[in-house]
Design a protein around this motif. Sequence first.
Motif, PDB file in Angstrom:
ATOM      1  N   GLN A 136       0.950  -1.057   0.063  1.00  0.00           N
ATOM      2  CA  GLN A 136      -0.093   0.155   0.175  1.00  0.00           C
ATOM      3  C   GLN A 136       1.115   1.418   0.359  1.00  0.00           C
ATOM      4  N   ASN A 137       0.699   1.737  -1.210  1.00  0.00           N
ATOM      5  CA  ASN A 137       1.689   3.281  -0.769  1.00  0.00           C
ATOM      6  C   ASN A 137       1.111   4.263   0.005  1.00  0.00           C
ATOM      7  N   LYS A 138       2.078   5.959  -0.286  1.00  0.00           N
ATOM      8  CA  LYS A 138       2.076   6.402   0.424  1.00  0.00           C
ATOM      9  C   LYS A 138       0.801   7.207   0.627  1.00  0.00           C
ATOM     10  N   SER A 139      -0.378   7.186  -0.850  1.00  0.00           N
ATOM     11  CA  SER A 139      -1.047   8.401  -1.428  1.00  0.00           C
ATOM     12  C   SER A 139      -2.192   7.065  -1.378  1.00  0.00           C
ATOM     13  N   SER A 140      -1.882   5.825  -0.891  1.00  0.00           N
ATOM     14  CA  SER A 140      -3.320   4.932  -1.365  1.00  0.00           C
ATOM     15  C   SER A 140      -4.093   4.165  -0.162  1.00  0.00           C
ATOM     16  N   THR A 141      -5.044   4.063  -0.189  1.00  0.00           N
ATOM     17  CA  THR A 141      -5.989   2.939   0.617  1.00  0.00           C
ATOM     18  C   THR A 141      -6.043   1.741  -0.227  1.00  0.00           C
ATOM     19  N   GLU A 142      -5.903   1.650  -0.981  1.00  0.00           N
ATOM     20  CA  GLU A 142      -5.923   0.119  -1.829  1.00  0.00           C
ATOM     21  C   GLU A 142      -4.414  -0.703  -1.638  1.00  0.00           C
ATOM     22  N   TRP A 143      -4.515  -1.748  -2.042  1.00  0.00           N
ATOM     23  CA  TRP A 143      -3.461  -2.636  -1.406  1.00  0.00           C
ATOM     24  C   TRP A 143      -2.919  -3.710  -3.128  1.00  0.00           C
ATOM     25  N   LYS A 144      -1.635  -4.088  -3.576  1.00  0.00           N
ATOM     26  CA  LYS A 144      -1.270  -4.105  -4.962  1.00  0.00           C
ATOM     27  C   LYS A 144      -0.072  -5.514  -4.190  1.00  0.00           C
ATOM     28  N   GLU A 145      -1.086  -6.338  -4.794  1.00  0.00           N
ATOM     29  CA  GLU A 145      -0.313  -7.384  -4.835  1.00  0.00           C
ATOM     30  C   GLU A 145       1.537  -7.069  -6.193  1.00  0.00           C
ATOM     31  N   ASP A 176      10.338   6.610  -4.120  1.00  0.00           N
ATOM     32  CA  ASP A 176       9.877   7.257  -3.276  1.00  0.00           C
ATOM     33  C   ASP A 176       8.186   6.249  -3.428  1.00  0.00           C
ATOM     34  N   ASP A 177       7.925   5.940  -4.945  1.00  0.00           N
ATOM     35  CA  ASP A 177       6.425   5.072  -4.937  1.00  0.00           C
ATOM     36  C   ASP A 177       6.863   3.357  -4.209  1.00  0.00           C
ATOM     37  N   ASP A 178       7.609   3.126  -4.249  1.00  0.00           N
ATOM     38  CA  ASP A 178       7.891   1.988  -3.770  1.00  0.00           C
ATOM     39  C   ASP A 178       7.825   1.950  -1.805  1.00  0.00           C
TER      40      ASP A 178
HETATM   41  C1  NAG Z   1      -0.225   4.087  -5.623  1.00  0.00           C
HETATM   42  O1  NAG Z   1      -1.338   3.047  -5.647  1.00  0.00           O
HETATM   43  C2  NAG Z   1      -2.418   3.194  -6.433  1.00  0.00           C
HETATM   44  C3  NAG Z   1      -3.068   1.729  -5.954  1.00  0.00           C
HETATM   45  O2  NAG Z   1      -2.166   0.856  -5.615  1.00  0.00           O
HETATM   46  C4  NAG Z   1      -1.646   3.617  -7.725  1.00  0.00           C
HETATM   47  O3  NAG Z   1      -2.914   4.106  -8.806  1.00  0.00           O
HETATM   48  C5  NAG Z   1      -1.151   4.804  -8.037  1.00  0.00           C
HETATM   49  O4  NAG Z   1      -0.470   5.090  -8.891  1.00  0.00           O
HETATM   50  C6  NAG Z   1       0.218   4.488  -6.640  1.00  0.00           C
HETATM   51  N1  NAG Z   1       0.657   5.837  -6.145  1.00  0.00           N
HETATM   52  C7  NAG Z   1       2.030   5.631  -6.676  1.00  0.00           C
HETATM   53  C8  NAG Z   1       2.807   7.063  -6.178  1.00  0.00           C
HETATM   54  O5  NAG Z   1       3.101   4.749  -6.522  1.00  0.00           O
END
Ligand code: NAG
Length: 206
Positions: A136-145, A176-178
């Motif tokens: 789950q990245n900092k800008s989202s509440t979604e979880w990505k596998e 940063d996105d990690d």
């Molecule tokens: C954060 O995660 C969301 C959902 O998985 C994705 O759409 C978005 O691009 C991500 N943002 C960054 C900054 O990686």
Amino acid sequence: MLKLLLLLCVFKYSESIPTHVMGKKGASIILPCEFEAREIFHIGLNRRSKNILVYQNEYCHKRVCKKGACDVFIKNLRLRDAGRYILNVYHFNATSVLEPQIRTYQLHIYDDIFVKIGERLKLHVLLPDAHHVMHQNKSSTEWKEVWKREHKKRVSVSHDRLSASDGALTIEAFTDDDAGTYRVLDFDGEIMITVTITDEKSSVDI
Ligand SMILES: *[C@@H]1O[C@H](CO)[C@@H](O)[C@H](O)[C@H]1NC(C)=O
Ligand SMILES: *[C@@H]1O[C@H](CO)[C@@H](O)[C@H](O)[C@H]1NC(C)=O
């Protein structure tokens, strides 16, 4: 007595609902037994069908100690301690040796770490019973596998800066996105490990 113990050890475990226990890496936890029988003569702790040695007195073996009647204390937690534990409590009443009382635990280990942008990050979280890792990245509440065990030997990762080997998930050139939260789940979807990663740049910003 030994014969009796051996007999009891082959007793088939019935899966019970696990007690969730959460601890931070480096800290200590207790697997609470909550069993009040006076005549406990042995406790047996198992993990992935293997016996973990627990001294039956107040002494510790490595990082594991018995506390009180049948609680198990684990100190200096490591990420690899995460997962399912089964505790068998052997006891007797005035006339007989009774079937063991079984306790099941799900131990969830968490940690917070800081990483520099551009660095290589190795997370030792791919335990044998890990099934998938979510991010789950900092800008989202979604979880990505980001990692999944497809078969016994085959795994998949979500992008090419990620690799998995020797029980570790490696991120090349951390961006940063990690950053954010990584969560390791087992085959039942139970949480084993949570690692929250802050990139050092953003921690300085605050
Ligand atoms: C954060 O995660 C969301 C959902 O998985 C994705 O759409 C978005 O691009 C991500 N943002 C960054 C900054 O990686
Ligand atoms: C001890 O346990 C056995 C088996 O459950 C039971 O039949 C017996 O009545 C118990 N004895 C006492 C004294 O509680």
